[in-house]
Design a protein around this motif. Sequence first.
Motif, mmCIF file in Angstrom:
data_model
loop_
_atom_site.group_PDB
_atom_site.id
_atom_site.type_symbol
_atom_site.label_atom_id
_atom_site.label_comp_id
_atom_site.label_asym_id
_atom_site.label_seq_id
_atom_site.Cartn_x
_atom_site.Cartn_y
_atom_site.Cartn_z
ATOM 1 N N ALA A 44 80.377 35.090 77.915
ATOM 2 C CA ALA A 44 81.422 34.430 78.313
ATOM 3 C C ALA A 44 82.189 33.676 77.415
ATOM 4 O O ALA A 44 83.597 33.821 77.556
ATOM 5 C CB ALA A 44 81.000 33.920 79.620
ATOM 6 N N ALA A 45 81.410 33.037 76.606
ATOM 7 C CA ALA A 45 82.269 32.202 75.553
ATOM 8 C C ALA A 45 82.932 33.066 74.408
ATOM 9 O O ALA A 45 83.854 32.547 74.018
ATOM 10 C CB ALA A 45 81.273 31.181 74.944
ATOM 11 N N ASN A 46 82.191 34.117 74.326
ATOM 12 C CA ASN A 46 82.856 35.033 73.021
ATOM 13 C C ASN A 46 83.618 36.320 73.406
ATOM 14 O O ASN A 46 84.179 36.553 72.513
ATOM 15 C CB ASN A 46 81.579 35.336 72.115
ATOM 16 N N VAL A 47 83.591 36.510 74.614
ATOM 17 C CA VAL A 47 84.148 37.706 74.947
ATOM 18 C C VAL A 47 85.359 37.307 76.348
ATOM 19 O O VAL A 47 84.946 37.475 77.403
ATOM 20 C CB VAL A 47 83.530 38.973 75.629
ATOM 21 N N PRO A 48 86.314 36.555 76.142
ATOM 22 C CA PRO A 48 87.269 36.272 76.728
ATOM 23 C C PRO A 48 87.699 37.357 77.983
ATOM 24 O O PRO A 48 88.133 37.101 78.968
ATOM 25 C CB PRO A 48 88.424 35.663 76.099
ATOM 26 N N GLY A 49 87.647 38.649 77.477
ATOM 27 C CA GLY A 49 88.198 39.744 78.424
ATOM 28 C C GLY A 49 87.510 39.843 79.617
ATOM 29 O O GLY A 49 87.654 40.237 80.678
ATOM 30 N N LEU A 50 86.129 39.368 79.343
ATOM 31 C CA LEU A 50 85.098 39.314 80.442
ATOM 32 C C LEU A 50 85.254 38.521 81.718
ATOM 33 O O LEU A 50 85.106 39.042 82.669
ATOM 34 C CB LEU A 50 83.464 38.957 79.907
ATOM 35 N N ILE A 51 85.821 37.466 81.275
ATOM 36 C CA ILE A 51 86.203 36.154 82.408
ATOM 37 C C ILE A 51 87.398 36.950 83.088
ATOM 38 O O ILE A 51 87.616 36.890 84.331
ATOM 39 C CB ILE A 51 86.347 35.172 81.894
ATOM 40 N N TRP A 52 88.364 37.344 82.288
ATOM 41 C CA TRP A 52 89.685 38.080 82.971
ATOM 42 C C TRP A 52 89.184 39.302 83.854
ATOM 43 O O TRP A 52 89.923 39.248 84.990
ATOM 44 C CB TRP A 52 90.691 38.361 81.894
ATOM 45 N N LEU A 53 88.541 40.165 83.541
ATOM 46 C CA LEU A 53 87.944 41.215 84.288
ATOM 47 C C LEU A 53 87.422 40.785 85.550
ATOM 48 O O LEU A 53 87.343 41.191 86.939
ATOM 49 C CB LEU A 53 86.986 42.194 83.596
ATOM 50 N N THR A 54 86.489 39.550 85.548
ATOM 51 C CA THR A 54 85.783 39.145 86.877
ATOM 52 C C THR A 54 86.967 38.595 87.602
ATOM 53 O O THR A 54 86.810 38.648 88.827
ATOM 54 C CB THR A 54 84.846 38.058 86.344
#
Length: 126
Positions: A44-54
């Motif tokens: 979550a800290a290194n892949v900001p797109g993951l939080i956006w997808l969620t």
Amino acid sequence: MRLWLRETAGPALALFASTGTLLCCALPALLITLGAGAVMAGLAANVPGLIWLTAHKGQLFAVSGLLLALAAFMKWRARNAPCPIDPAQARACMRMRRAGTVILAIAVVTYLTGGFFAFLAADLLL
């Protein structure tokens, strides 16, 4: 090239879109279940797109579902399309049709798995 585009482009695009549903919902649930919360925090800290997808999982599932439906419609519509008369090209045509069907089936399973973890798992398992 045109045969590949006609038979597998739609299913491949749907598979790509439905993979996003796994990344947003199934991957975090799997990591937390396995006790790898630190790995999830690192992702979550290194892949900001993951939080956006969620955060946008509703829109993600809507777009993925639309692409899956479109790919399935394209496959259904081309189910009786003629293959070339040349035996080698006819075999390639049938191979591409089977490959497109397999890719579409994998995309549907991926979409349903992501949907389960996004919308049902928390209610059923907790």
